[in-house]
Design a protein around this motif. Structure first.
Motif: not given
Lengths: 555, 172
Positions: A191-196, A220
């Motif tokens: 997951k990235n920082d914005v939850g994707e 990523w």
């Protein structure tokens, strides 16, 4: 778990009919063995030392109980009453008759299984973390991605005649239980920082005669680009991978010889061209596949189960089994059971039809109808209530599958070796059997602690010896089996290839050598908590060399 | 004796293959090897009569002819053996990356069990010497399936099979 839709059902049925025709043409003589070979290989049929072998795909290692029962049925009806679970989460049947194989495939299709692309120079069955959807440390379930990859790679017209086989593994946790970095493509869902959700992509890992750890090619990758990126990698590999020498034909050699940066340029260029095309995954399609892997409806339970605690106090063997073979589940009050197919003196990964039936029953009754095959050749019950563990243990005891040795020195991975395999140069199963007898004392095993022993009967490394804490490779030297030992390998997130410790050992000596290595470790470890691998990393090979080769001759 | 199938039908071969020993005949449609092409690309590309085709061996890459594709009317891709699948990706690149719309011909070890994969990778012509394959293709039996788990060359004409699987295709 995934269920076939109308499309999958029709596809697999058509494929069985197609193979039935090909088998008929082989039996009638229209197809020579040479011409039949690439066709049978794409349907999982090998010609081994003594007979045909059928390898059945267990996509990402997930099975339901009716599927496990069908495997038992096939073992009983068409084989010698057992099957062999493999390091790629598949199952092999060693003695089917060629003429029966279309019927076996039809039986498999009736429970949504197949043997497509379990062999041949194509994209093989996609593997995944065997604790997927159950473990407490997971970011996301890797199986929806593995299933999408399974579909995309199935009879992909462009990639059926690659330079060599191609293996993809997917994990969804930073703890790697699938040896992801030793695959041609390794994917880690993150997951990235914005939850994707997206993927970290490794390329060019592998074992075999030239073991290599996968190189990070993308830190990523948005999930919508997964298929485009994999297609770009495969296209570049298909065009440029070496075909002059089958031992240099895997993508790891292309990566090594071309250099990651230059190869990445070609891959990224192709990816840029196709990424907004037909392979782009719409969110709703990822969601549709993900929905198949929704968690079962768990009960709300307390963290601690009193009946379990009492049973552990009453029964030391049971307590030991819990300690070793039950792992933490994401849901409080549940556990993940590893059923070790590694009884004392048994061939690793083998299960009889009766044992498979027991596993099917246990899965149905106690684990939301789900089972897993692990690459360590064990079977997993992923969703078990703590209060049911004693009943499961009792049933496993009767079926002789209650070895409390998951992760211990006798939880050995071994390839079929010279007892079955046409490629093997030495036996591996008897070595595993002797070691499991030698170390059968449970107190001693537990004292030794976590230790992964992996045995291959030839340089192709199906037994993953390069990533064994102790790896054993059987070779043929002037007609005699000789076993080479590597130390310090690891298939987890701290991936490492083991180092050859010195000259090899005869079949008579190899168990003693392992014992010497273990004794050296026990004498030198800092405490009970320092496992073998950590001690080896701290100490280096010298103390082990000194103990194995006291006169310092060939070491 | 080889038989040529174009778009599923037995077709008389209009093309003459030139392997480098003999001169390129004027007025004929010729297929030249990469070596011949690279010796005199300008002369070949500017011939007044007769079309030009390029023959790529398994080791030859598309890059070698990519800049001249608008003047090339056929590309023949060799399968030195059943197991050498490089030409699948080359055909795919010709269609997808370079938009090549003329004939892509499979030559060499062309077998019935691969015909459907070749079609889906962009081939529309097959020069076949394997007799059982000739027999099967003559009976219009290509032994392929008509359900596909991935978009390929025919992707635009086939319809997605089911909701929720944008990658799956069903032949029309």
């Amino acid at each position: 778990m995934y269920r076939y839709d109308e499309f999958d059902r029709e596809f697999v049925a058509a494929r069985v009919a197609q193979f039935r025709d090909q088998v008929a043409r082989r039996v009638s003589g229209e197809l020579s063995e040479d011409n039949f070979k690439p066709l049978r290989l794409q349907n999982g049929v090998y010609l081994q030392l003594h007979a045909y072998m059928l390898r059945v795909a267990v996509p990402y290692g997930t099975l339901n109980s009716s599927q496990m029962r069908m495997l038992a049925h096939i073992a009983r009806k068409y084989d010698r009453d057992y099957g062999h679970f493999t390091t790629r989460q598949n199952i092999q049947f060693n003695w089917p008759k060629l003429a029966d194989i279309p019927d076996i495939l039809e039986d498999l299709a009736s429970v949504e299984m197949h043997a497509i692309q379990t062999s041949g120079n194509c994209i093989r069955n996609v593997t995944a973390d065997h604790f997927a959807g159950a473990s407490a440390d997971e970011v996301a379930d890797p199986r929806p991605y593995a299933e999408i990859l399974r579909q995309w790679s199935t009879i992909h017209p462009e990639f059926l005649f690659l330079p060599r086989k191609f293996k993809i593994a997917v994990i969804g946790s930073s703890n790697d239980r699938a040896a992801m970095q030793f695959h041609d493509i390794g994917l880690e869902v993150r997951k990235n920082d914005v939850g994707e959700l997206g993927l970290r992509v490794f390329v060019g890992g592998g074992l075999g005669r030239t073991p290599m750890i996968g190189k990070l090619i993308r830190d990523w990758l948005p999930e919508e680009d997964m298929l485009s990126y994999c297609e770009a990698i495969l296209r570049v590999y298909n065009l440029y991978g070496r075909r002059d020498n089958k031992y240099k034909a895997r993508i790891k050699i292309l990566v090594h010889e071309t250099g990651l940066d230059e190869l990445k340029k070609d891959i990224e260029e192709e990816f840029e061209r196709i990424k907004d095309g037909v392979l782009k995954l719409p969110d709703e399609d990822v969601e549709a596949i993900t929905a198949y892997f929704a968690q079962p409806e768990f009960d709300d339970l307390p963290m601690r189960d009193e009946s379990l605690e009492q049973a552990k106090l009453d029964n030391r063997s049971f307590a030991r089994w819990i300690e070793r073979n039950v792992s933490e589940h994401v849901k409080p009050g549940y556990g993940i059971v590893t059923v070790a197919l590694k009884g004392t003196g048994e061939a690793p990964g083998d299960a009889t039809s009766a044992q498979m039936d027991v596993l099917a029953d246990l899965g149905e009754r106690y684990s939301h109808d789900e089972l897993r095959v692990s690459h360590e050749q064990n079977v997993i019950l992923p969703h078990v209530k703590l209060g049911d563990l004693k009943a499961i243990y009792d049933a496993l005891l009767v079926a002789e599958m209650a070895s409390p040795n998951a992760g211990l020195i006798t939880d050995i991975i071994a390839c079929p070796g010279l007892d079955y395999c046409a490629l093997a140069t030495a036996r591996s199963i008897p070595v595993a059997q002797e070691l499991s007898q030698r170390f059968s004392d449970l107190d001693r095993q537990n004292d030794i602690g976590a230790l992964k022993v992996k045995i291959s009967g030839c340089i192709n490394a199906c037994g993953h010896h390069h990533v064994g804490h102790i790896g054993i490779l059987g070779v043929d030297r002037r007609g005699e089996e000789l076993y080479q030992v590597t130390l310090g390998g690891s298939g987890d997130e701290q991936a490492a290839v083991g180092e050859i410790i010195g000259r090899g050992f005869s079949a008579d000596e190899i168990s003693n050598a392992v014992e010497t290595i273990v004794d050296t470790y026990l004498a030198r470890r800092l405490s009970d908590d320092e496992i073998f691998l950590d001690a080896y990393r701290r100490l280096g090979p010298q103390p082990f060399k000194d103990a194995l080769y006291p006169t310092k001759e060939a070491a | 004796m080889s038989t040529l199938f174009v778009n599923g039908a037995v077709t008389e071969d209009q093309w003459v293959s030139v392997d480098g020993e003999q001169p390129v005949p004027e007025g004929e449609d010729v297929i030249v090897s990469l070596a011949v092409f690279e010796e005199q690309p300008h002369a070949l590309l500017t011939r007044n009569a007769g079309r030009l085709g390029a023959y790529l061996e398994a080791d030859d890459q598309i890059d070698a002819i990519a800049d001249h594709l608008e003047l090339i009317s056929l590309v023949a891709l060799d399968f030195p053996s059943f197991a050498d699948g490089r030409a699948f990706s080359k055909a795919r690149l010709l269609r997808d990356r370079y938009g090549f719309a003329d004939q892509i011909r499979a030559t060499g070890d062309v077998r019935i069990d691969q015909i459907s994969h070749m079609r889906r990778s962009g081939f529309d012509a097959f020069l076949v010497s394997h007799q059982p394959t000739i027999d099967s293709l003559t009976e219009i039996k290509d032994s392929g399936l008509d359900l596909f788990y991935q978009p390929a060359i025919e992707g635009a004409e086939a319809r997605p099979a089911l909701a929720g699987k944008s990658w799956a295709r069903r032949a029309l």
